[in-house]
Design an enzyme around this catalytic site. Sequence first.
Site, short mmCIF file in Angstrom:
data_model
loop_
_atom_site.label_atom_id
_atom_site.label_comp_id
_atom_site.label_asym_id
_atom_site.label_seq_id
_atom_site.Cartn_x
_atom_site.Cartn_y
_atom_site.Cartn_z
N ARG A 1 0.94 -1.32 -0.04
CA ARG A 1 0.13 0.08 -0.04
C ARG A 1 1.10 1.27 0.05
O ARG A 1 2.06 0.96 0.09
CB ARG A 1 -1.22 -0.01 1.03
N GLY A 2 0.31 2.39 -0.16
CA GLY A 2 1.19 3.64 -0.21
C GLY A 2 1.30 3.96 -1.80
O GLY A 2 1.45 2.92 -2.55
N ALA A 3 0.83 5.15 -2.04
CA ALA A 3 0.50 5.51 -3.31
C ALA A 3 1.91 5.05 -4.35
O ALA A 3 1.27 4.41 -5.42
CB ALA A 3 0.24 7.08 -3.70
N ASP B 1 -1.91 11.07 -1.84
CA ASP B 1 -2.67 9.97 -3.06
C ASP B 1 -2.91 10.60 -4.22
O ASP B 1 -2.77 9.69 -5.26
CB ASP B 1 -3.69 9.17 -2.20
O1 MRU Z 1 -4.21 3.59 2.40
P1 MRU Z 1 -2.84 3.45 2.29
O2 MRU Z 1 -2.10 2.85 3.50
O3 MRU Z 1 -2.46 3.02 0.76
O4 MRU Z 1 -2.59 5.22 2.47
C1 MRU Z 1 -1.43 5.62 2.10
C2 MRU Z 1 -1.36 6.92 2.29
O5 MRU Z 1 -2.56 7.56 2.35
C3 MRU Z 1 -0.10 7.83 2.15
O6 MRU Z 1 -0.02 8.86 2.97
C4 MRU Z 1 0.00 8.19 0.60
O7 MRU Z 1 0.04 6.81 -0.25
C5 MRU Z 1 1.35 8.56 0.29
S1 MRU Z 1 2.74 7.51 0.74
C6 MRU Z 1 4.05 7.69 0.04
#
Ligand code: MRU
Length: 348
Positions: free
Chosen positions: A46-48, A236
């Site tokens: 996960r994480g963009a 995101d």
């Molecule tokens: O639902 P997730 O864990 O994928 O959400 C991640 C986030 O909201 C992060 O802040 C975002 O992806 C930026 S990460 C480098």
Amino acid sequence: MEYRSIYFDGDVVHILDQRYLPFDITYCVCNNEKDIFDAIREMKIRGAPAIGVAAAYGMYLGLRDFDGDSNDFVEKAKELKSYLDSARPTAVNLAWATKRILDKILENKNNDVFLLKKLVLDEAKKIEEEDAERNYKIGEYGSELFSDNDTIMTICNTGALATVKYGTAFSVIKRSYEKYTGINVIALETRPYLQGARLTAFELKEAGIPFKLITDNMSAFVMQKGLVSGIVTGADRIALNGDTANKVGTYMLAVLAYYHKIPFYVAAPISTIDFSIETGKKIPIEERSLDEVTHCGGKRIAPYDTEVYNFSFDITPHELITAIITDLGVVYPPFKKNLRKLLSNPNR
Ligand code: MRU
């Protein structure tokens, strides 16, 4: 401890299964596009930026065993893109990465399938490498906004786990810690999925950066007590006017920061800016399983049949954002004018 959110080896993709962190470091193998789709959907990764890289490799895995002509290869790539893009809707990095792969195929569609497969894999590897380079730069630019003895507040997880390396907001924190003395962090636990408690706390500990973990609803009070010098979050998807989708709770922090006169920064690579949408109203917000709210640590905490909302992201209006830290530099308001300027940057 060495850990990588994702890597390609032996013609398959290895993903660190983040569902078991911080207690178990277990990798899973993705052998085809469905494995990648499931890994993204089920939050193994996960994480963009990280899901963008996973999807790029997903395109390769879906095309690796293709046996047909170049025209059919292009059609198959288009289908794969729509399939992988649908794994999670909010982070634009996913569709951005699959578009890069598809564009590469379209530019070279008159070549044979063997070469096209090679170009797809090379492009996926390039997307992976670039992510690390871009995040390093985010840390360099962003750390200029902090100084000795600052306490930086952050939400969710934006570190190496959410990217290929360094992270986004986390990269700013880490570089500030390396450059200055007395840097401290306040990390929000980030209900309901607890990315802050499980993942950011893990990464801060690994990096040796001093921090305090708080529940999300403590944020206002710690700001009122003067414990926060600045806030940095990831993103995101960022619209052209600067409106920013990030983990739910980010908007709350921005409102509180405004009231308490604390700078509020968003850190993100260029791949997170959606140049095709003018405002945050166009950003689709993922709604996740209701169980995430009615349960905690696998245990039910709300009465049976409780109705819930589970918006996974929120939109922070651009007027609450002090600056957006990108790999091409720090962008200040007016965002509509200044983000647009990035379009003509040759390093984009
Ligand atoms: O639902 P997730 O864990 O994928 O959400 C991640 C986030 O909201 C992060 O802040 C975002 O992806 C930026 S990460 C480098």
